[in-house]
Design a protein around this motif. Structure first.
Motif, short mmCIF file in Angstrom:
data_model
loop_
_atom_site.label_atom_id
_atom_site.label_comp_id
_atom_site.label_asym_id
_atom_site.label_seq_id
_atom_site.Cartn_x
_atom_site.Cartn_y
_atom_site.Cartn_z
N GLY A 180 0.75 -1.24 0.00
CA GLY A 180 0.00 0.00 0.00
C GLY A 180 0.77 1.29 0.00
O GLY A 180 0.16 2.35 -0.07
N GLY A 181 2.06 1.27 0.08
CA GLY A 181 2.83 2.51 0.07
C GLY A 181 2.61 3.30 -1.21
O GLY A 181 2.44 4.52 -1.19
N GLN A 182 2.57 2.61 -2.33
CA GLN A 182 2.36 3.26 -3.62
C GLN A 182 0.92 3.74 -3.76
O GLN A 182 0.67 4.81 -4.30
CB GLN A 182 2.72 2.29 -4.74
N LEU A 183 -0.03 2.97 -3.29
CA LEU A 183 -1.44 3.36 -3.39
C LEU A 183 -1.71 4.63 -2.60
O LEU A 183 -2.44 5.51 -3.06
CB LEU A 183 -2.33 2.22 -2.89
N GLN A 184 -1.13 4.75 -1.44
CA GLN A 184 -1.30 5.94 -0.62
C GLN A 184 -0.78 7.18 -1.36
O GLN A 184 -1.44 8.22 -1.38
CB GLN A 184 -0.58 5.77 0.71
N ALA A 185 0.38 7.08 -1.98
CA ALA A 185 0.95 8.21 -2.70
C ALA A 185 0.10 8.59 -3.90
O ALA A 185 -0.09 9.78 -4.19
CB ALA A 185 2.37 7.88 -3.15
N MET A 186 -0.45 7.61 -4.60
CA MET A 186 -1.30 7.89 -5.76
C MET A 186 -2.59 8.58 -5.34
O MET A 186 -3.03 9.53 -5.99
CB MET A 186 -1.60 6.60 -6.52
N CYS A 187 -3.20 8.15 -4.25
CA CYS A 187 -4.42 8.79 -3.76
C CYS A 187 -4.15 10.23 -3.32
O CYS A 187 -4.96 11.13 -3.61
CB CYS A 187 -5.01 7.99 -2.59
N ARG A 188 -3.06 10.45 -2.67
CA ARG A 188 -2.69 11.80 -2.22
C ARG A 188 -2.46 12.72 -3.42
O ARG A 188 -2.92 13.87 -3.44
CB ARG A 188 -1.45 11.71 -1.33
N THR A 189 -1.78 12.22 -4.45
CA THR A 189 -1.52 13.02 -5.64
C THR A 189 -2.81 13.36 -6.37
O THR A 189 -3.01 14.49 -6.81
CB THR A 189 -0.56 12.26 -6.58
N LEU A 190 -3.70 12.40 -6.51
CA LEU A 190 -4.98 12.62 -7.18
C LEU A 190 -5.82 13.64 -6.42
O LEU A 190 -6.42 14.55 -7.03
CB LEU A 190 -5.73 11.31 -7.33
N ALA A 191 -5.86 13.54 -5.10
CA ALA A 191 -6.63 14.50 -4.30
C ALA A 191 -6.06 15.91 -4.44
O ALA A 191 -6.83 16.88 -4.55
CB ALA A 191 -6.63 14.07 -2.83
N CYS A 192 -4.76 16.04 -4.46
CA CYS A 192 -4.14 17.36 -4.64
C CYS A 192 -4.47 17.95 -6.01
O CYS A 192 -4.79 19.13 -6.13
CB CYS A 192 -2.63 17.27 -4.46
N ALA A 193 -4.38 17.13 -7.06
CA ALA A 193 -4.67 17.61 -8.41
C ALA A 193 -6.12 18.07 -8.53
O ALA A 193 -6.41 19.12 -9.12
CB ALA A 193 -4.36 16.52 -9.44
N ILE A 194 -7.05 17.31 -7.96
CA ILE A 194 -8.47 17.69 -8.00
C ILE A 194 -8.70 19.00 -7.26
O ILE A 194 -9.43 19.88 -7.72
CB ILE A 194 -9.35 16.55 -7.45
N THR A 195 -8.06 19.16 -6.11
CA THR A 195 -8.21 20.39 -5.32
C THR A 195 -7.65 21.59 -6.07
O THR A 195 -8.27 22.66 -6.11
CB THR A 195 -7.50 20.24 -3.96
N ILE A 196 -6.48 21.42 -6.69
CA ILE A 196 -5.88 22.52 -7.45
C ILE A 196 -6.80 22.95 -8.59
O ILE A 196 -7.06 24.14 -8.77
CB ILE A 196 -4.50 22.09 -8.00
N LEU A 197 -7.29 21.99 -9.34
CA LEU A 197 -8.15 22.32 -10.47
C LEU A 197 -9.48 22.94 -10.03
O LEU A 197 -9.96 23.90 -10.65
CB LEU A 197 -8.40 21.08 -11.32
#
Length: 189
Positions: free
Chosen positions: A26-43
């Motif tokens: 799950g280390g990679q899954l956590q990083a992917m979820c965090r990145t996606l949430a940041c991108a959605i917030t920025i947009l």
């Protein structure tokens, strides 16, 4: 017995494979979820509070900036990232470092045999030679990585400068306000 069945090789193999399990849990899954949430917030914030022209520029520049940031990250921490993903390091420095680690593992596990043959000095010389080889390889790699990181950061700053220039141009035409220009930029930082 085969060389890859020695005690040093086996302990080195087990320590490398332990990182595969960490990666798969799950280390990679956590990083992917965090990145996606940041991108959605920025947009979202950029679309609601910023200028649409800057948002379009940002959408065009976003893949470029992500590529540059990925390049810089791979340059700065590429071996650590590959190790966390469970991929075997195949570079010259990694192989030389692995050989030095195997030598230490064999000496530690067979210390009585080493001591009984008075071979400590030979093992120290062998280890020093391997460490010197790692030092040479790491020095040249460090120079190359420094140059690549400088180019990558310059490209990143060039994209940001273009966004500032375009925003200033739109403000001079009175199409957007300062707040509308700065909202997407602050969201990216």
């Amino acid at each position: 017995d085969m060389e890859n069945h020695s005690a040093g090789s086996l302990t080195s193999f087990l320590s490398e494979k332990a990182t595969v399990i960490e990666f798969l849990t799950g280390g990679q899954l956590q990083a992917m979820c965090r990145t996606l949430a940041c991108a959605i917030t920025i947009l979202t914030f950029s679309a609601v509070f910023g200028a649409w022209q800057i948002l379009l520029y940002m959408l065009a520049a976003f893949p470029i900036m992500m590529g540059v940031m990925g390049m810089i990250m791979m340059i700065a921490a590429g071996d650590q990232i590959r190790a966390q993903q469970g991929k075997e390091l195949t570079g010259k420095a990694a192989m030389a470092n692995k050989e030095a680690g195997q030598l230490i593992g064999e000496v530690v596990l067979a210390i009585r045999t080493v001591a009984s043959f008075n071979a400590e000095h030979q093992f120290v010389q062998d280890f020093n030679a391997k460490v010197d080889r790692v030092k040479q390889l790491e020095t040249s790699a460090g120079i190359k990585q420094g140059f690549a990181a400088a180019v990558g950061m310059s490209l990143f700053m060039l994209v940001m400068a273009g966004m500032n220039y375009y925003g200033g141009y739109l403000m001079s035409l009175k199409l957007i306000t300062f707040e509308e220009m700065m909202t997407p930029m602050f969201m990216m930082m």
